[in-house]
Scaffold this active site. Sequence first.
Site, short mmCIF file in Angstrom:
data_model
loop_
_atom_site.label_atom_id
_atom_site.label_comp_id
_atom_site.label_asym_id
_atom_site.label_seq_id
_atom_site.Cartn_x
_atom_site.Cartn_y
_atom_site.Cartn_z
N GLU A 1 19.17 52.02 117.35
CA GLU A 1 19.27 50.72 117.79
C GLU A 1 18.06 49.97 118.19
OE1 GLU A 1 23.53 51.10 120.06
OE2 GLU A 1 21.68 51.37 121.05
N GLY B 240 15.80 46.49 118.44
CA GLY B 240 15.88 45.28 118.51
C GLY B 240 14.37 44.58 118.56
N CYS C 123 8.71 23.07 136.03
CA CYS C 123 8.33 22.65 137.38
C CYS C 123 8.31 23.95 138.14
CB CYS C 123 9.04 21.72 138.12
SG CYS C 123 8.92 20.06 137.40
N1 LLP Z 1 20.45 49.67 122.49
C1 LLP Z 1 20.79 49.38 123.89
C2 LLP Z 1 21.87 50.06 124.28
C3 LLP Z 1 19.87 48.66 124.67
O1 LLP Z 1 20.51 48.20 125.96
C4 LLP Z 1 18.87 47.93 123.91
C5 LLP Z 1 18.17 47.18 124.81
C6 LLP Z 1 18.58 48.17 122.62
C7 LLP Z 1 19.14 48.99 122.16
C8 LLP Z 1 17.31 47.65 122.17
O2 LLP Z 1 15.86 47.94 122.68
P1 LLP Z 1 14.82 47.37 122.18
O3 LLP Z 1 14.57 48.11 120.71
O4 LLP Z 1 14.73 45.95 121.77
O5 LLP Z 1 13.58 47.66 123.13
N2 LLP Z 1 15.09 41.52 128.18
C9 LLP Z 1 14.11 42.70 128.15
C10 LLP Z 1 14.41 43.94 127.17
C11 LLP Z 1 15.84 44.31 127.48
C12 LLP Z 1 16.41 45.35 126.80
C13 LLP Z 1 17.76 45.60 126.99
N3 LLP Z 1 18.36 46.58 126.17
C14 LLP Z 1 12.65 42.07 127.51
O6 LLP Z 1 12.40 40.97 127.20
O7 LLP Z 1 11.60 43.06 127.29
#
Ligand code: LLP
Length: 437
Positions: free
Chosen positions: A291, A293, A362
């Site tokens: 998964e 992202g 701000c």
């Molecule tokens: N699968 C699940 C169940 C997740 O909770 C997440 C991310 C992903 C996949 C994807 O993870 P990635 O490949 O994107 O690292 N807002 C934070 C990141 C939060 C990630 C939450 N879950 C940031 O800006 O670094």
Amino acid sequence: MNEQISEQEINAAGHLTVGGCDTIELAKQYGTPLVVYDVAKIRDQIRRFRKVFEKNNVDYAVSYASKAFAAVAIYQVAAAEGAHVDVVSAGELYTAIKAGFPMERVSFHGNNKSKEELEMAIRHHVGVIMLDNFHEIDLLADLLEAADAKIKVMLRITPGISAHTNKYIQTGQVDSKFGFDLASGQADLALEKVLANPRMEMEGLHAHIGSQIFELAGFEGVANKLVEVASHWQEKYGYQARVINVGGGFGIRYVSGDHPLMPEDFVDAIIKAIKQAIASTDLAMPAIWIEPGRSIVGPAGYNLYTVGSRKDVPGLKPYVTVDGGMGDNIRPALYQAEYETVLASDPHAPIKEHVRLAGKYCESGDILSQDQGLPATKPGDVLAMLDTGAYGYSMASNYNRNPRPAVVFAENGQSQVVIERESLDDLVHLDLPYHAQ
Ligand code: LLP
């Protein structure tokens, strides 16, 4: 010389290009702050992940974690590239529906899905519900009964693995709000409940250990742990897992100190670990799902800003302020995340000074970069912040009632708005006058 920018990304005028489009022209045409995606980079990343599985001849799914950037256009690209998507809210699901995304390729995550969200998932026949807790199992059971429906499910396990990353983006350690605990027997109990319900088709198991991870060890650990649980379930319940989903979290390079592995390396290691672990069990080889992202959309995104005011105090690092900030990218303020920023008209121009790149919000904490080397800049210059494509726009806010930027997709020298810039009217769109009683 910024190593994140290749020579092919600089045009004859010396300007930075994205998807073959001149960033100075994009800033002129669409205004700033502007989020621009290089669509070919997104496609390429998905293809690279897919290729590793195909080369290894294993059944798989690359499920794009759409929380990193959710918009009709990205679901369209993910669909065209044969990806699955993971959604975590009715809003993400609705956007995927609007994009015509094939529902059988959707995984629905979340640690507190509402009744309405689960009903929506059932109504639209989403591919799989990632069950996270007992409340959800009971809620889903009732809703399936009421709808006289069946659905595929997977159980999210808390694997007890701490990833080496910022504590706010760790999710796999035992003390986490996500998933079923193993040691206390909760995961077994959850499986018993699911197997006892003929309306739930148990697909397999899932874990996610965190985000922006650079090491293989955590992924190998989670792969081993999930196979161990699957093998235990086979022995105890005769249940054969069809899918092992190891989540996302593959780290990307933001600044020169970051040395992430290639996506191929992560996936190779995961496949190897699962194959090896399976070999010492009676299990048939399951499909492997990932998964990602950040690694799909992060490096493809650029935030364009225009330089405005400046503050110089003798002995202090100057503040150079741009027309965006924490409203379009909260990550520096929230996670002390670092990025590289270049002058769009001359990305390789020699560095003349180190500045604090400040936002216009701000709040003293609205600093996009605490230490950015730049050539001399003046008001009106366009700056391009690199690798902003993940969790930038998707975490954007209207703080200070600033409109969120437009998002543009660029590919083969053509650009297209895929999310319009919010207008001032958009900002008051939901406001109602108060009639004093
Ligand atoms: N699968 C699940 C169940 C997740 O909770 C997440 C991310 C992903 C996949 C994807 O993870 P990635 O490949 O994107 O690292 N807002 C934070 C990141 C939060 C990630 C939450 N879950 C940031 O800006 O670094």
